[in-house]
Design an enzyme around this catalytic site. Structure first.
Site, short mmCIF file in Angstrom:
data_model
loop_
_atom_site.label_atom_id
_atom_site.label_comp_id
_atom_site.label_asym_id
_atom_site.label_seq_id
_atom_site.Cartn_x
_atom_site.Cartn_y
_atom_site.Cartn_z
N ARG A 99 31.78 35.06 13.09
CA ARG A 99 32.03 33.64 12.84
C ARG A 99 30.91 32.81 13.47
O ARG A 99 30.35 33.18 14.50
CB ARG A 99 33.37 33.30 13.51
N THR A 373 34.10 29.80 -0.43
CA THR A 373 34.18 30.97 0.43
C THR A 373 34.35 32.13 -0.53
O THR A 373 34.59 31.92 -1.71
CB THR A 373 35.42 30.84 1.35
N GLU A 412 30.69 24.64 8.90
CA GLU A 412 31.87 25.19 9.58
C GLU A 412 32.31 24.32 10.75
O GLU A 412 33.44 24.46 11.22
CB GLU A 412 31.54 26.59 10.08
N GLY A 464 40.05 29.96 -0.04
CA GLY A 464 41.08 28.95 -0.31
C GLY A 464 41.42 28.09 0.88
O GLY A 464 42.45 27.44 0.90
O1 DON Z 1 37.24 29.61 7.91
C1 DON Z 1 37.97 28.91 7.20
O2 DON Z 1 39.17 28.89 7.29
C2 DON Z 1 37.33 28.05 6.13
N1 DON Z 1 35.99 27.71 6.53
C3 DON Z 1 37.39 28.77 4.82
C4 DON Z 1 36.92 27.89 3.70
C5 DON Z 1 37.44 28.32 2.37
O3 DON Z 1 38.14 29.30 2.23
C6 DON Z 1 37.09 27.47 1.22
N2 DON Z 1 37.65 28.05 0.00
N3 DON Z 1 37.87 27.70 -1.06
#
Ligand code: DON
Length: 562
Positions: A99, A373, A412, A464
């Site tokens: 991450r 994502t 992020e 998602g």
């Molecule tokens: O880490 C996370 O929870 C988010 N940055 C994920 C972003 C995401 O799944 C966008 N999707 N459609």
């Protein structure tokens, strides 16, 4: 006992023992591989590496790196990722946390103006929105520690795609339409994705020579080829020139962390999933514990879905209150996953009435939606398994590319709670546990997951945003009840996240009878115009040794069995 029945018994025991051995051998090795990812070119990259003698971990690195090229809106070298691995020969699970982290100069209030008002734009667009990428370190770690091939071999398909070019998918083009205004501010991004200031078309070939060079340096020198030297210099110079706060030390100090995955059970199904800094595993375990107190298969549709929504509401409340980077805050995971805790939560659930979120103590707000994502799943012929969810967060991340790198930086930082009670891009709330701090990982919802039972194995996950967790929960329950990989990815989805207090659902998620059954209980239902997620699943059923790989019909991906 007669002599014949004694012999028959012994023969029976020998047969049973032999069957057990066969079952165990089978459990260790399916003899075939399955890969499901969001783009056929990435699935093919994984297969290429398997054919070259690589294992599931090599294939995962190849798929992962290729997705970073052909799905530039979703993930890549400028982002972060979670790799959930099962090493069959050692019967061991590992969670590789790659991450992003907040740069050393990040501060808790960095997205607040002098009057204390939140500036969500800065956490979403441009260099200030970007955490220090973890994804490249994750690729190198997984290759070096678990793979059989070299990083250069595993990156080869991605390098080819970046160098020779690829045609953009409709999803990439959609993302580009959404990101146009942001891109105008940062020319290096625009030069690649809006050549001559024009929108790309499906027939265009996107070539990324800078990205190919960045990948080549990484292939040659591993972690040092990205986090030090020329690439690091370009990344830091580019971000700082555009108002960012990264330093060379931030990059040099980035470290992947191996963590123990979260384990949970639901009846006789075992769930292995993402630990903090993901909120996924704990929330899934907690929701399964709540649901285990009901005979949900016997409930009528509306009651069953009501109970699911109530479990979701409670798990997301706790997410907002308690979850964050475990290296910075103490996360009460054992308590939140304890069956007694779930029993207490269940006591407040009425079967005839929705609980108003405001009636539960929590963190309260002030609102946005779907980002980008990607998730993929791999099983190899030896039984090694990989579930990876990787991201740059928003469509094309921060919409910013340090010149000369070809690397699209993530946004992020928006996964932090930029101030207590200020909802992020997914309307998620958070407080101290997920406040910004230097070197800290923002709380994630990404939930790469394995399911196991006497039936077999499932490898799953999806993008998602906040909805990832509830999608994984529902497909896990569906697998428990006999769903195939194709059923799991096609399942119609619904979601509640405590705040806002409403159930978002895809058309078809509720029957005509279930809708009044839910509204009469007081649930606010909102039909979503947009499809949820892009799930990729590989399953292996022991009975008949059947491997299936399925990609979400909502997306453009491909699942294949080799
Ligand atoms: O880490 C996370 O929870 C988010 N940055 C994920 C972003 C995401 O799944 C966008 N999707 N459609």
């Amino acid at each position: 006992m007669t002599r014949t029945s004694g012999l028959a018994m012994r023969a029976g025991m020998i047969l049973a023992f032999a069957t057990l051995l066969v079952a165990q051998a089978l459990a260790a090795a399916p003899g075939k591989a399955g890969i499901a990812s969001a783009d056929p070119r990435a699935t093919a990259a994984g297969y290429e590496v398997l054919q070259a003698g690589g294992n599931a971990f090599d294939a995962a690195v190849a798929v992962s790196a290729a997705l970073g090229v052909v799905e530039p809106q979703s993930s890549g070298m400028g982002g972060g990722s979670f790799f959930l691995l099962y090493i069959a020969a050692e019967d061991r699970y590992v969670f590789v946390d790659a991450r992003e982290i907040a740069p050393a100069a990040a501060t808790r209030d960095m997205y607040l103006d002098e009057d204390g008002n939140a500036n969500t734009r800065a956490s979403l667009n441009g260099p200030l929105a970007a955490g220090i990428p973890g994804h490249p370190a994750g690729l190198a770690h997984v290759t070096d520690r678990y793979g059989k091939l070299s990083l250069a071999q595993n990156l080869e398909p991605a390098i080819r795609l970046a160098e020779n070019g690829y045609t953009p998918s409709v999803r990439t083009l959609l993302g580009l339409r959404m990101r146009r205004r942001t891109a105008e501010a940062w020319p290096a991004f625009g030069d690649v994705f809006y050549p001559g200031d024009e929108m790309l078309e499906e027939s265009d070939l996107v070539r990324q020579p800078d990205l190919a060079t960045t990948l080549r340096r990484f292939a040659a020198d591993g972690v040092d080829g990205f986090y030090r030297g020329e690439t690091a210099r370009l990344l830091v110079e580019g971000t700082r020139a555009a108002g960012g706060i990264w330093t060379l030390a931030d990059l040099e100090q980035y470290k992947v962390v191996e963590r123990e995955p979260v384990r949970a059970t639901y009846r006789d199904m075992r769930v292995i999933s993402a630990p903090p800094p993901s909120s996924g595993g704990i929330a899934i375990a907690n929701m399964l514990n709540i649901l285990a107190g009901y005979d949900i298969a016997r409930l009528d549709g509306a009651t069953r879905k009501h109970v699911l929504v109530e479990a979701m509401r409670r798990a997301y409340r706790d997410r907002a209150l308690y979850l964050g980077d475990p290296d910075f805050v103490s996360v009460p995971g054992d308590r939140l996953m304890h069956p007694h805790y779930a029993a207490g939560q269940r006591a407040s659930i009425r079967l005839d009435k929705a609980t108003a979120s405001v009636s539960l103590p929590g963190i309260w707000p002030a609102g946005a939606e779907a980002r980008q994502t990607t998730h993929f799943s791999v099983l190899d012929a030896d039984g090694n398994r990989v579930a990876v969810t990787q991201t740059i967060n928003g469509w094309f991340g921060a919409g910013f590319m340090p010149p000369g790198t070809g690397v699209i930086l993530n946004n992020e930082m928006d996964d932090f709670a930029i101030a207590p009670g200020v909802p992020n891009g997914f309307d998620l709330l958070g407080g101290f546990a997920n406040a910004v701090a230097p070197g800290k990982r923002p709380l994630s919802s990404m939930s790469p997951t394995f399911l196991e039972s006497d039936r077999g194995i499932a490898i799953l996950g999806t993008p998602g945003g906040s909805r990832i967790i509830t999608m994984v929960l529902r497909s896990s329950l569906a697998w428990y009840e006999g769903a195939s990989a194709a059923d799991m990815v096609a399942l119609k989805r619904f979601h509640h996240q405590f705040y806002p207090d409403r159930v978002n659902y895809e058309p078809g998620a509720f029957t005509d009878e279930e809708i009044p059954g839910l509204t009469e209980r007081g649930h606010q239902l909102r039909e979503s115009r947009r499809a949820f997620g892009n799930m990729n699943v590989v399953t292996w059923d022991f009975d008949g040794n059947v491997v299936e790989a399925a990609s979400d019909p909502r997306g453009l991906g491909e699942g294949r069995v080799y």
